[in-house]
Motif scaffolding. Sequence first.
Motif, PDB file in Angstrom:
ATOM      1  N   ALA A 228     -11.321   2.561   3.989  1.00  0.00           N
ATOM      2  CA  ALA A 228      -9.916   2.566   4.460  1.00  0.00           C
ATOM      3  C   ALA A 228      -9.208   1.246   4.280  1.00  0.00           C
ATOM      4  O   ALA A 228      -9.851   0.049   4.316  1.00  0.00           O
ATOM      5  CB  ALA A 228      -9.777   3.010   6.031  1.00  0.00           C
ATOM      6  N   GLN A 229      -7.964   1.107   3.820  1.00  0.00           N
ATOM      7  CA  GLN A 229      -7.232  -0.152   3.871  1.00  0.00           C
ATOM      8  C   GLN A 229      -6.239  -0.183   5.114  1.00  0.00           C
ATOM      9  O   GLN A 229      -5.532   0.811   5.262  1.00  0.00           O
ATOM     10  CB  GLN A 229      -6.402  -0.198   2.678  1.00  0.00           C
ATOM     11  CG  GLN A 229      -7.311  -0.416   1.663  1.00  0.00           C
ATOM     12  CD  GLN A 229      -8.227  -1.465   1.099  1.00  0.00           C
ATOM     13  OE1 GLN A 229      -7.830  -2.606   1.687  1.00  0.00           O
ATOM     14  NE2 GLN A 229      -9.232  -1.326   0.494  1.00  0.00           N
ATOM     15  N   PHE A 230      -6.027  -1.233   5.662  1.00  0.00           N
ATOM     16  CA  PHE A 230      -5.189  -1.596   6.909  1.00  0.00           C
ATOM     17  C   PHE A 230      -4.295  -2.730   6.522  1.00  0.00           C
ATOM     18  O   PHE A 230      -4.474  -3.412   5.827  1.00  0.00           O
ATOM     19  CB  PHE A 230      -5.949  -1.738   8.310  1.00  0.00           C
ATOM     20  CG  PHE A 230      -6.824  -0.699   8.612  1.00  0.00           C
ATOM     21  CD1 PHE A 230      -6.375   0.285   9.579  1.00  0.00           C
ATOM     22  CD2 PHE A 230      -8.219  -0.475   8.391  1.00  0.00           C
ATOM     23  CE1 PHE A 230      -7.087   1.244  10.255  1.00  0.00           C
ATOM     24  CE2 PHE A 230      -8.840   0.477   8.742  1.00  0.00           C
ATOM     25  CZ  PHE A 230      -8.443   1.261   9.714  1.00  0.00           C
ATOM     26  N   SER A 231      -3.026  -2.520   7.111  1.00  0.00           N
ATOM     27  CA  SER A 231      -2.179  -3.770   7.000  1.00  0.00           C
ATOM     28  C   SER A 231      -1.699  -3.833   8.512  1.00  0.00           C
ATOM     29  O   SER A 231      -1.098  -2.739   9.085  1.00  0.00           O
ATOM     30  CB  SER A 231      -0.970  -3.387   6.310  1.00  0.00           C
ATOM     31  OG  SER A 231      -0.282  -4.450   6.075  1.00  0.00           O
ATOM     32  N   TRP A 232      -1.950  -4.948   9.111  1.00  0.00           N
ATOM     33  CA  TRP A 232      -1.461  -5.307  10.539  1.00  0.00           C
ATOM     34  C   TRP A 232      -2.297  -4.240  11.502  1.00  0.00           C
ATOM     35  O   TRP A 232      -1.529  -3.911  12.440  1.00  0.00           O
ATOM     36  CB  TRP A 232      -0.008  -5.329  10.633  1.00  0.00           C
ATOM     37  CG  TRP A 232       0.930  -6.277   9.888  1.00  0.00           C
ATOM     38  CD1 TRP A 232       1.573  -6.340   8.750  1.00  0.00           C
ATOM     39  CD2 TRP A 232       0.809  -7.977  10.220  1.00  0.00           C
ATOM     40  NE1 TRP A 232       2.198  -7.381   8.526  1.00  0.00           N
ATOM     41  CE2 TRP A 232       1.385  -8.386   9.304  1.00  0.00           C
ATOM     42  CE3 TRP A 232      -0.164  -8.608  11.131  1.00  0.00           C
ATOM     43  CZ2 TRP A 232       1.553  -9.774   9.317  1.00  0.00           C
ATOM     44  CZ3 TRP A 232      -0.027  -9.872  11.078  1.00  0.00           C
ATOM     45  CH2 TRP A 232       1.186 -10.620  10.072  1.00  0.00           C
TER      46      TRP A 232
ATOM     47  N   HIS B  99       0.940  -1.193  -0.065  1.00  0.00           N
ATOM     48  CA  HIS B  99      -0.030   0.043  -0.012  1.00  0.00           C
ATOM     49  C   HIS B  99       0.688   1.452  -0.032  1.00  0.00           C
ATOM     50  O   HIS B  99       0.371   2.298  -0.569  1.00  0.00           O
ATOM     51  CB  HIS B  99      -0.768   0.006   1.085  1.00  0.00           C
ATOM     52  CG  HIS B  99      -1.992  -1.095   1.022  1.00  0.00           C
ATOM     53  ND1 HIS B  99      -2.899  -0.956   0.426  1.00  0.00           N
ATOM     54  CD2 HIS B  99      -2.034  -2.055   2.170  1.00  0.00           C
ATOM     55  CE1 HIS B  99      -3.763  -2.230   0.719  1.00  0.00           C
ATOM     56  NE2 HIS B  99      -3.391  -2.695   1.774  1.00  0.00           N
ATOM     57  N   GLN B 100       1.869   1.203   0.632  1.00  0.00           N
ATOM     58  CA  GLN B 100       2.744   2.280   1.086  1.00  0.00           C
ATOM     59  C   GLN B 100       4.024   2.430   0.676  1.00  0.00           C
ATOM     60  O   GLN B 100       4.883   2.373   1.594  1.00  0.00           O
ATOM     61  CB  GLN B 100       2.468   3.087   2.449  1.00  0.00           C
ATOM     62  CG  GLN B 100       1.256   3.619   2.544  1.00  0.00           C
ATOM     63  CD  GLN B 100       0.827   4.806   1.864  1.00  0.00           C
ATOM     64  OE1 GLN B 100       1.783   5.467   1.547  1.00  0.00           O
ATOM     65  NE2 GLN B 100      -0.300   5.305   2.015  1.00  0.00           N
ATOM     66  N   PRO B 101       4.622   1.866  -0.475  1.00  0.00           N
ATOM     67  CA  PRO B 101       6.253   1.693  -0.795  1.00  0.00           C
ATOM     68  C   PRO B 101       6.982   3.254  -0.518  1.00  0.00           C
ATOM     69  O   PRO B 101       7.958   2.743   0.111  1.00  0.00           O
ATOM     70  CB  PRO B 101       6.067   1.462  -2.252  1.00  0.00           C
ATOM     71  CG  PRO B 101       4.948   2.004  -2.909  1.00  0.00           C
ATOM     72  CD  PRO B 101       3.687   1.956  -1.723  1.00  0.00           C
ATOM     73  N   ALA B 102       6.550   4.139  -0.623  1.00  0.00           N
ATOM     74  CA  ALA B 102       7.320   5.460  -0.147  1.00  0.00           C
ATOM     75  C   ALA B 102       7.584   5.386   1.351  1.00  0.00           C
ATOM     76  O   ALA B 102       8.637   5.648   1.779  1.00  0.00           O
ATOM     77  CB  ALA B 102       6.500   6.584  -0.605  1.00  0.00           C
ATOM     78  N   LEU B 103       6.668   5.150   2.277  1.00  0.00           N
ATOM     79  CA  LEU B 103       6.705   5.060   3.615  1.00  0.00           C
ATOM     80  C   LEU B 103       7.662   3.925   3.930  1.00  0.00           C
ATOM     81  O   LEU B 103       8.413   4.156   4.959  1.00  0.00           O
ATOM     82  CB  LEU B 103       5.327   5.121   4.488  1.00  0.00           C
ATOM     83  CG  LEU B 103       4.353   6.299   4.187  1.00  0.00           C
ATOM     84  CD1 LEU B 103       3.042   5.973   5.008  1.00  0.00           C
ATOM     85  CD2 LEU B 103       4.985   7.548   4.933  1.00  0.00           C
ATOM     86  N   VAL B 104       7.446   2.873   3.391  1.00  0.00           N
ATOM     87  CA  VAL B 104       8.339   1.753   3.559  1.00  0.00           C
ATOM     88  C   VAL B 104       9.780   1.922   3.302  1.00  0.00           C
ATOM     89  O   VAL B 104      10.832   1.861   4.265  1.00  0.00           O
ATOM     90  CB  VAL B 104       7.957   0.375   3.017  1.00  0.00           C
ATOM     91  CG1 VAL B 104       8.824  -0.560   3.189  1.00  0.00           C
ATOM     92  CG2 VAL B 104       6.691  -0.021   3.506  1.00  0.00           C
ATOM     93  N   ARG B 105       9.903   2.533   2.100  1.00  0.00           N
ATOM     94  CA  ARG B 105      11.319   3.015   1.789  1.00  0.00           C
ATOM     95  C   ARG B 105      11.942   3.853   2.947  1.00  0.00           C
ATOM     96  O   ARG B 105      13.069   3.877   3.448  1.00  0.00           O
ATOM     97  CB  ARG B 105      11.309   3.545   0.407  1.00  0.00           C
ATOM     98  CG  ARG B 105      11.281   2.772  -0.439  1.00  0.00           C
ATOM     99  CD  ARG B 105      11.593   3.343  -2.090  1.00  0.00           C
ATOM    100  NE  ARG B 105      10.943   4.370  -2.326  1.00  0.00           N
ATOM    101  CZ  ARG B 105       9.747   4.252  -2.795  1.00  0.00           C
ATOM    102  NH1 ARG B 105       9.368   3.102  -3.376  1.00  0.00           N
ATOM    103  NH2 ARG B 105       8.994   5.212  -3.329  1.00  0.00           N
ATOM    104  N   ALA B 106      11.270   4.951   3.353  1.00  0.00           N
ATOM    105  CA  ALA B 106      11.586   5.654   4.438  1.00  0.00           C
ATOM    106  C   ALA B 106      11.773   5.134   5.663  1.00  0.00           C
ATOM    107  O   ALA B 106      12.958   5.485   6.488  1.00  0.00           O
ATOM    108  CB  ALA B 106      10.699   6.827   4.535  1.00  0.00           C
TER     109      ALA B 106
END
Length: 196
Positions: A175-179, A22-29
């Motif tokens: 909304a989408q959630f992960s964990w 869902h959030q590759p940019a946040l994961v990279r950061a």
Amino acid sequence: MPLRGFGTVNFELMLLRRMHDHQPALVRAALKNLGKSATDLRAAHAQWQRGLRGGFPGGASRYRLALGRPAVVSSRLLPAVGELAIEAWPMPLWPGLQFQVTFGPGGDVVDERLARMPDGATPAIASVADLRPWLLVIDDLESTCSPVRYRMSAGTVASHAAAVFATPDGATCEAQFSWGLLQTAMAVDAGNQQAD
């Protein structure tokens, strides 16, 4: 044993693997913040999966093996179910949040997700603008935007969840959630929502 000494950072990497959907940019950061690479992320995820398939003990033992002694141990009584045990470990990558695992009366895992620490304040939610990725957990929405309806679509992985709810200003949102951590949210046309 693949999970022995797994540790908090590897566990955070494992959680990030699904958030990357869902959030590759946040994961990279986050990887940069941890001093880790995408290769480290994939390796931690693979190690966790090997542990899950490798005949390790279930229930609380799996998490204690990977993360050590829980910081929080509590219980909750549900009349129709019985006593649920809850254990949680702080996740420094997300200050104020902990990874919380709920076990049923037989010791089986019935829920596992990021949750706010007991002394943490729920961020204010008034409108769609307040639904920012990685700021809110499922419990935050349930306390402010109830009722929250959950949806599972075909092909959805167990760590992902979708929810439909209304913000206090009346906007219908999805909304989408992960964990258990908010990944995306948007206002939707209430007339296009299917009845559950």
